[in-house]
Design a protein around this motif. Structure first.
Motif, PDB file in Angstrom:
ATOM      1  N   LYS A 158      10.150  22.721  14.194  1.00  0.00           N
ATOM      2  CA  LYS A 158       9.597  22.189  12.953  1.00  0.00           C
ATOM      3  C   LYS A 158       8.880  23.303  12.211  1.00  0.00           C
ATOM      4  O   LYS A 158       7.909  23.866  12.711  1.00  0.00           O
ATOM      5  CB  LYS A 158       8.600  21.066  13.247  1.00  0.00           C
ATOM      6  N   TRP A 205      13.922  22.703  11.049  1.00  0.00           N
ATOM      7  CA  TRP A 205      13.776  21.482  10.266  1.00  0.00           C
ATOM      8  C   TRP A 205      12.424  21.453   9.573  1.00  0.00           C
ATOM      9  O   TRP A 205      11.400  21.733  10.175  1.00  0.00           O
ATOM     10  CB  TRP A 205      13.892  20.252  11.155  1.00  0.00           C
ATOM     11  N   TYR A 206      12.474  21.090   8.306  1.00  0.00           N
ATOM     12  CA  TYR A 206      11.257  20.843   7.541  1.00  0.00           C
ATOM     13  C   TYR A 206      11.209  19.353   7.234  1.00  0.00           C
ATOM     14  O   TYR A 206      12.122  18.809   6.615  1.00  0.00           O
ATOM     15  CB  TYR A 206      11.245  21.657   6.244  1.00  0.00           C
ATOM     16  N   PHE A 207      10.165  18.677   7.678  1.00  0.00           N
ATOM     17  CA  PHE A 207      10.028  17.243   7.447  1.00  0.00           C
ATOM     18  C   PHE A 207       9.326  17.008   6.113  1.00  0.00           C
ATOM     19  O   PHE A 207       8.194  17.443   5.913  1.00  0.00           O
ATOM     20  CB  PHE A 207       9.251  16.591   8.596  1.00  0.00           C
ATOM     21  N   PHE A 226      12.630  19.537  20.798  1.00  0.00           N
ATOM     22  CA  PHE A 226      11.764  20.319  19.918  1.00  0.00           C
ATOM     23  C   PHE A 226      11.156  21.476  20.703  1.00  0.00           C
ATOM     24  O   PHE A 226      10.499  21.269  21.715  1.00  0.00           O
ATOM     25  CB  PHE A 226      10.673  19.431  19.310  1.00  0.00           C
TER      26      PHE A 226
END
Length: 112
Positions: free
Chosen positions: A50, A64-66, A92
């Motif tokens: 992340k 991944w960018y939330f 993760f």
């Protein structure tokens, strides 16, 4: 000049198609993919890290960018409780250099 503009547009489009900005939904019917978080990295299809800024996302690598808003995302996910419900199993990781696909047959599935 016209060819240069076309090339720049193509590069921009291809980068946006391969980025991984993610929005997590509250219901499985709203999601593009059902995702299950495994407890060990060797069980995962994809090792995910992340990132804290959207500009750090590079291609279809597992960074991944939330996002806070669904319209900002490239795809939506729903975290399922059971492995058999998942389209994708992720683990993760704690460092960005550990990301990557462990199941390359699913890599094209996440290409939008």
């Amino acid at each position: 000049m016209k060819n240069t503009l076309a090339l720049l547009a193509l590069l921009f489009l291809s980068q946006s198609l391969m980025s991984q900005r993610v929005f997590q939904t509250n219901a499985d019917y709203q999601a593009d993919y059902n995702v299950f978080e495994v407890d060990r990295d060797y069980k995962a299809d994809l090792l995910v890290y992340k990132v804290d800024r959207d500009y750090k996302v590079r291609g279809n690598e597992g960074l991944w960018y939330f996002t806070d808003r669904e319209y900002q995302a490239d795809f939506t996910i729903f975290m399922v409780d059971r492995e058999y419900q998942a389209d994708l199993k992720v683990f993760f990781v704690g460092s960005d250099y550990r990301v990557g696909w462990r199941n390359n047959s699913l890599k094209m599935k996440l290409t939008y």
